[in-house]
Design a protein around this motif. Structure first.
Motif, mmCIF file in Angstrom:
data_model
loop_
_atom_site.group_PDB
_atom_site.id
_atom_site.type_symbol
_atom_site.label_atom_id
_atom_site.label_comp_id
_atom_site.label_asym_id
_atom_site.label_seq_id
_atom_site.Cartn_x
_atom_site.Cartn_y
_atom_site.Cartn_z
ATOM 1 N N TYR A 75 0.829 -1.209 0.000
ATOM 2 C CA TYR A 75 0.000 0.000 0.000
ATOM 3 C C TYR A 75 0.862 1.258 0.000
ATOM 4 O O TYR A 75 0.574 2.228 -0.712
ATOM 5 C CB TYR A 75 -0.917 0.005 1.229
ATOM 6 N N ARG A 78 2.155 1.631 -3.416
ATOM 7 C CA ARG A 78 1.050 1.988 -4.315
ATOM 8 C C ARG A 78 0.677 3.455 -4.191
ATOM 9 O O ARG A 78 0.480 4.152 -5.199
ATOM 10 C CB ARG A 78 -0.150 1.099 -4.002
ATOM 11 N N GLN A 79 0.569 3.970 -2.978
ATOM 12 C CA GLN A 79 0.135 5.348 -2.811
ATOM 13 C C GLN A 79 1.223 6.349 -3.207
ATOM 14 O O GLN A 79 0.932 7.511 -3.440
ATOM 15 C CB GLN A 79 -0.355 5.593 -1.386
ATOM 16 N N HIS A 89 -7.223 8.165 -1.748
ATOM 17 C CA HIS A 89 -5.990 7.959 -1.003
ATOM 18 C C HIS A 89 -5.665 9.156 -0.115
ATOM 19 O O HIS A 89 -5.097 8.988 0.972
ATOM 20 C CB HIS A 89 -4.824 7.689 -1.961
ATOM 21 N N GLU A 146 -6.110 -2.083 -6.572
ATOM 22 C CA GLU A 146 -6.549 -1.208 -5.485
ATOM 23 C C GLU A 146 -7.394 -1.981 -4.471
ATOM 24 O O GLU A 146 -7.261 -1.799 -3.256
ATOM 25 C CB GLU A 146 -7.367 -0.053 -6.061
ATOM 26 N N VAL A 149 -4.744 -4.391 -2.596
ATOM 27 C CA VAL A 149 -3.664 -3.730 -1.851
ATOM 28 C C VAL A 149 -4.199 -2.787 -0.773
ATOM 29 O O VAL A 149 -3.682 -2.757 0.351
ATOM 30 C CB VAL A 149 -2.736 -2.972 -2.816
ATOM 31 N N THR A 150 -5.221 -2.010 -1.101
ATOM 32 C CA THR A 150 -5.728 -1.025 -0.138
ATOM 33 C C THR A 150 -6.876 -1.588 0.694
ATOM 34 O O THR A 150 -6.769 -1.746 1.914
ATOM 35 C CB THR A 150 -6.179 0.254 -0.857
ATOM 36 N N THR A 153 -5.929 -5.049 2.390
ATOM 37 C CA THR A 153 -4.963 -4.923 3.484
ATOM 38 C C THR A 153 -5.600 -4.329 4.734
ATOM 39 O O THR A 153 -5.466 -4.871 5.842
ATOM 40 C CB THR A 153 -3.775 -4.047 3.052
#
Length: 285
Positions: A75, A78-79, A89, A146, A149-150, A153
């Motif tokens: 994450y 990714r962000q 985000h 997304e 991962v987001t 998680t």
């Protein structure tokens, strides 16, 4: 159009998440005992071991932290590559950073035998993760990456911390000399396990059947059941209650997921039918 100030704020948000993720992972490394620290289950006089209380999960349950930490690092990466106008985000930045720092703080509090301090920290962590869940629930992920991962998680993170908070609270009370107000350990184990199940059901309904929170909560409860039938602290009633609670959360999650998906499918079919009718009308004319 984004202003220069907004762009700079977005950059600092990415840096804050990345640094906090590193702090959390380093804390986890120390907490595992690999860096010379005492493994969490052995720290604070073994207050968090599988035999400390009736609601303590068996040791293998904690392996889920590895999955959560990998997800948190993914994450953070990714962000770093999100666009400056990614509002989803941006809203998640503060609770994400707080959750990572609180995670490290909880590990340090246990490592330094401040068990009493671990309780407000883990309660604060749970509240922050609920906040993150609320924010993520307001909008759909942009794609499969997304979603995993987001949303995945933080969903796993929330479900596991629900179980960890119950275990931590029981450990703190036991260490402080609380003896259950005359109720047996079996009774308290059953009550706490069922409360965890109720929380799982509520999250399932409110989250419209999101799988990740239920998966980690059911994982934790399953290992509570294992610890109560195959360990030094046997409590068959608690084991049964933990299994029932986990099963209830899973079933309600699947039902909620199916019910959430059904209107979307019906709407899509209705739209397709309307389009077909309109096309047939044009052909007939």
């Amino acid at each position: 159009m984004l202003t220069k100030g907004t762009v700079m704020r977005r950059i600092w948000e990415r840096i804050a998440v990345a640094v906090s993720a590193v702090v959390a992972v380093v804390g986890a490394f120390v907490g595992s005992g690999a860096a010379g620290g005492t493994p969490i289950q052995d720290a604070a006089g073994g207050a968090l071991s599988a035999s400390s209380t009736a609601i303590a999960p068996d040791g293998p349950a904690f392996s889920i932290w590895s999955v959560v930490y990998v997800g948190l690092m993914a994450y953070a990466v990714r962000q770093c590559f999100r666009t400056a106008d990614d509002a989803r985000h941006a809203r998640l930045t503060v609770p994400a950073v707080l959750s990572l720092l609180l995670n490290a703080a909880w590990i340090l509090s246990v490592q330094f035998d401040f068990l009493w301090l671990s309780e407000p920290i883990i309660v604060a962590l749970l509240a922050v993760l609920v906040w993150a869940f609320v924010l993520l629930r307001r909008s759909r992920p942009s794609g499969i990456v997304e979603a995993i991962v987001t949303d995945g998680t933080f969903g796993l993170y929330l479900g596991w911390v629900c179980v960890a908070t119950a275990a931590n609270t029981a450990a703190v009370l036991a260490a402080a000399g609380y003896r259950g107000s005359g109720l047996s350990q079996d009774v308290w184990g059953v009550v706490v396990a069922l409360v965890a199940g109720v929380v799982g059901v509520l999250v399932a309904v409110w989250g419209r059947g999101r799988l990740a929170p239920t998966a980690s909560l059911a994982w934790g409860l399953a290992w509570v059941a294992v610890a109560r039938v195959d360990g030094p602290l046997v409590s068959v009633p608690t084991a049964v209650a933990a299994v029932v609670a986990a099963a209830a959360a899973v079933v309600v999650t699947l039902v909620a997921r199916v019910r959430t998906a059904a209107p979307s499918g019906a709407a899509a079919a209705g739209a397709a039918g309307a389009a077909g009718a309109a096309e047939a009308g044009r052909v007939s004319r």
